[in-house]
Design a protein around this motif. Structure first.
Motif, PDB file in Angstrom:
ATOM      1  N   TYR A   1       0.866  -1.187   0.000  1.00 14.08           N
ATOM      2  CA  TYR A   1       0.000   0.000   0.000  1.00 14.08           C
ATOM      3  C   TYR A   1       0.899   1.232   0.000  1.00 14.08           C
ATOM      4  O   TYR A   1       1.660   1.461   0.952  1.00 14.08           O
ATOM      5  CB  TYR A   1      -0.901  -0.005   1.232  1.00 14.08           C
ATOM      6  CG  TYR A   1      -1.834   1.187   1.344  1.00 14.08           C
ATOM      7  CD1 TYR A   1      -3.103   1.150   0.762  1.00 14.08           C
ATOM      8  CD2 TYR A   1      -1.454   2.330   2.043  1.00 14.08           C
ATOM      9  CE1 TYR A   1      -3.970   2.229   0.872  1.00 14.08           C
ATOM     10  CE2 TYR A   1      -2.312   3.418   2.158  1.00 14.08           C
ATOM     11  CZ  TYR A   1      -3.569   3.355   1.570  1.00 14.08           C
ATOM     12  OH  TYR A   1      -4.421   4.427   1.674  1.00 14.08           O
TER      13      TYR A   1
ATOM     14  N   ASP B   1       1.078   5.553  -1.601  1.00 17.97           N
ATOM     15  CA  ASP B   1       0.397   6.678  -2.261  1.00 17.97           C
ATOM     16  C   ASP B   1      -1.123   6.532  -2.212  1.00 17.97           C
ATOM     17  O   ASP B   1      -1.838   6.837  -3.171  1.00 17.97           O
ATOM     18  CB  ASP B   1       0.859   6.809  -3.723  1.00 17.97           C
ATOM     19  CG  ASP B   1       2.367   7.035  -3.823  1.00 17.97           C
ATOM     20  OD1 ASP B   1       2.907   7.803  -2.997  1.00 17.97           O
ATOM     21  OD2 ASP B   1       2.996   6.428  -4.714  1.00 17.97           O
ATOM     22  N   GLY B   2      -1.602   6.004  -1.084  1.00 20.49           N
ATOM     23  CA  GLY B   2      -3.039   5.933  -0.874  1.00 20.49           C
ATOM     24  C   GLY B   2      -3.762   4.813  -1.579  1.00 20.49           C
ATOM     25  O   GLY B   2      -4.996   4.788  -1.606  1.00 20.49           O
ATOM     26  N   LYS B   3      -3.045   3.833  -2.137  1.00 22.79           N
ATOM     27  CA  LYS B   3      -3.737   2.730  -2.820  1.00 22.79           C
ATOM     28  C   LYS B   3      -2.902   1.449  -2.756  1.00 22.79           C
ATOM     29  O   LYS B   3      -1.685   1.482  -2.576  1.00 22.79           O
ATOM     30  CB  LYS B   3      -4.024   3.087  -4.277  1.00 22.79           C
ATOM     31  CG  LYS B   3      -2.796   3.343  -5.133  1.00 22.79           C
ATOM     32  CD  LYS B   3      -3.179   3.729  -6.547  1.00 22.79           C
ATOM     33  CE  LYS B   3      -1.956   3.901  -7.460  1.00 22.79           C
ATOM     34  NZ  LYS B   3      -1.085   4.992  -7.037  1.00 22.79           N
ATOM     35  N   TRP B   4      -3.598   0.329  -2.904  1.00 22.23           N
ATOM     36  CA  TRP B   4      -2.948  -0.977  -2.935  1.00 22.23           C
ATOM     37  C   TRP B   4      -2.447  -1.256  -4.339  1.00 22.23           C
ATOM     38  O   TRP B   4      -3.116  -0.963  -5.326  1.00 22.23           O
ATOM     39  CB  TRP B   4      -3.915  -2.075  -2.491  1.00 22.23           C
ATOM     40  CG  TRP B   4      -4.213  -2.020  -1.021  1.00 22.23           C
ATOM     41  CD1 TRP B   4      -5.293  -1.440  -0.426  1.00 22.23           C
ATOM     42  CD2 TRP B   4      -3.402  -2.540   0.038  1.00 22.23           C
ATOM     43  NE1 TRP B   4      -5.217  -1.565   0.940  1.00 22.23           N
ATOM     44  CE2 TRP B   4      -4.061  -2.244   1.256  1.00 22.23           C
ATOM     45  CE3 TRP B   4      -2.188  -3.228   0.074  1.00 22.23           C
ATOM     46  CZ2 TRP B   4      -3.537  -2.612   2.492  1.00 22.23           C
ATOM     47  CZ3 TRP B   4      -1.665  -3.600   1.309  1.00 22.23           C
ATOM     48  CH2 TRP B   4      -2.339  -3.293   2.500  1.00 22.23           C
TER      49      TRP B   4
ATOM     50  N   ALA C   1      -4.215   0.800   6.813  1.00 21.29           N
ATOM     51  CA  ALA C   1      -4.988   0.762   5.567  1.00 21.29           C
ATOM     52  C   ALA C   1      -5.698  -0.587   5.462  1.00 21.29           C
ATOM     53  O   ALA C   1      -5.028  -1.619   5.374  1.00 21.29           O
ATOM     54  CB  ALA C   1      -4.067   0.965   4.375  1.00 21.29           C
TER      55      ALA C   1
END
Length: 344
Positions: free
Chosen positions: A29, A31-34, A96
């Motif tokens: 995970y 930069d805010g994403k998987w 996250a």
């Protein structure tokens, strides 16, 4: 993909422990994403020495199993429930959450990659699946990480009861708390288990299989039994402790449903210690054992002994629930609740 040659394993001698297999799967995970799912053969991970998991305990995990049935099919038990629980743990530790679809895809992938390590039906063994999420951002100040690693490993494990299911004794003492009131007990956090090691070792040194903890606030009510949930049978009812500090066991949840299917009333409520004198059966419940019958509970602080199984024989309800759940896991009984996922 995994090597199709059968591994040279004595399936009937397997214990519940780690062993190397063909592959594990990972996802990062950032930069805010998987990101994309990665397949790895290495058994090590490289993280920064200041990673938040090492300094501030941002670490959560799960445990589930895959079983090879008599029909040769591989079934994973209640993977959606594990996906939801690890996401809940992540929210509790400001991590996250792994999306449910990603969790399911990665579990299926790790099972397929290690298919040759799924033990044969007649062995009574299974493939244990361990998902793990850790915070990997460097943190010296107390703050949640911004980057995470989610990894799933799998390994064959033997049956919990190698010589057949047997009752054990557990003990109670008010000297230890498993977790704090309204603390991290409701989430599957590694720190909870680290905090229980001292009590567990004390129980083992005195000849008991586990410590049955009391609620951390008042020390009046039953909490968890070592690393497992607790349930008892009383006057035809299935009773289990209710508390904000208890991990919601997926196995316990399953057994409660099976008890209802058998026509039993189910109660999740506070259970005073003294009520142990009136129960007919009891067990610790979890992924490894399913249901571990308890023959006696000794209160070390006041010398009270609660003898549950007076003749030493496993109670009929615990035995029926144990057999029923295992039959569903192995595909020997119809899965009317949709709990198993067949790996195609």
């Amino acid at each position: 993909m995994s090597n199709t040659q059968d591994p040279q394993i004595d399936w009937k001698s397997l214990h519940f422990g780690y062993s190397d297999t063909d592959a594990n799967v990972r996802c990062y995970y950032k930069d805010g994403k998987w990101g994309d799912i990665q397949v790895e053969t290495s058994t090590t991970i490289e993280i920064h020495m200041a990673a938040s998991c090492l300094h501030y305990g941002q670490e959560i995990f799960e445990g589930l199993k895959a079983f090879r049935g008599r029909d040769g099919k591989i079934r994973v038990f209640r993977l959606e429930e594990n996906a939801r629980r690890i996401a809940d743990s992540a929210k509790g530790l400001l991590m996250a959450p792994v999306p449910e679809e990603l969790f399911i895809e990665m579990v299926k992938k790790v099972v397929k990659l290690n298919e040759r390590f799924v033990p044969p039906y007649e062995s009574g063994a299974s493939l244990y699946i361990r998902p793990l999420e850790i915070g990997i951002s460097p943190r010296v100040g107390v703050a949640p990480a911004s980057e995470y690693l989610f990894v799933i490993m799998a390994m064959p494990v033997g049956p919990y009861f190698k010589e057949g299911i047997k009752p054990t004794k557990v003990c109670i003492t008010r000297e230890f708390d498993r977790v704090a009131p309204k603390g991290t007990g409701r989430w599957k956090v590694g720190g909870n288990y680290a905090a229980s090691l001292g009590a567990g070792e004390m129980a083992h040194s005195k000849g008991y299989s586990a410590m049955l903890y009391l609620d951390p606030k008042e020390k009046k009510y039953l909490d968890e039994c070592g690393p497992a949930n607790f349930f008892a049978i009383k006057d035809g009812k299935y009773i289990t402790p209710a508390s904000d500090s208890i991990l919601p066991s997926i196995t316990n949840k399953s057994l409660m449903q099976l008890a209802r299917d058998m026509g039993m009333e189910v109660e999740a409520r506070h259970i005073p210690v003294e009520e142990l004198a009136t129960v007919q059966e009891a067990a610790a419940v979890g992924t490894a054992a399913v249901a571990s019958p308890i023959s006696e509970i000794d209160d070390l602080d006041n010398g009270t002994k609660y003898v549950i199984l007076k003749d030493g024989k496993i109670g009929p309800v615990v035995m029926s629930l144990y057999n029923k759940l295992r039959a569903i896991q192995y595909g020997d009984e119809e899965d009317v609740h949709g709990w198993v996922t067949v790996i195609e």
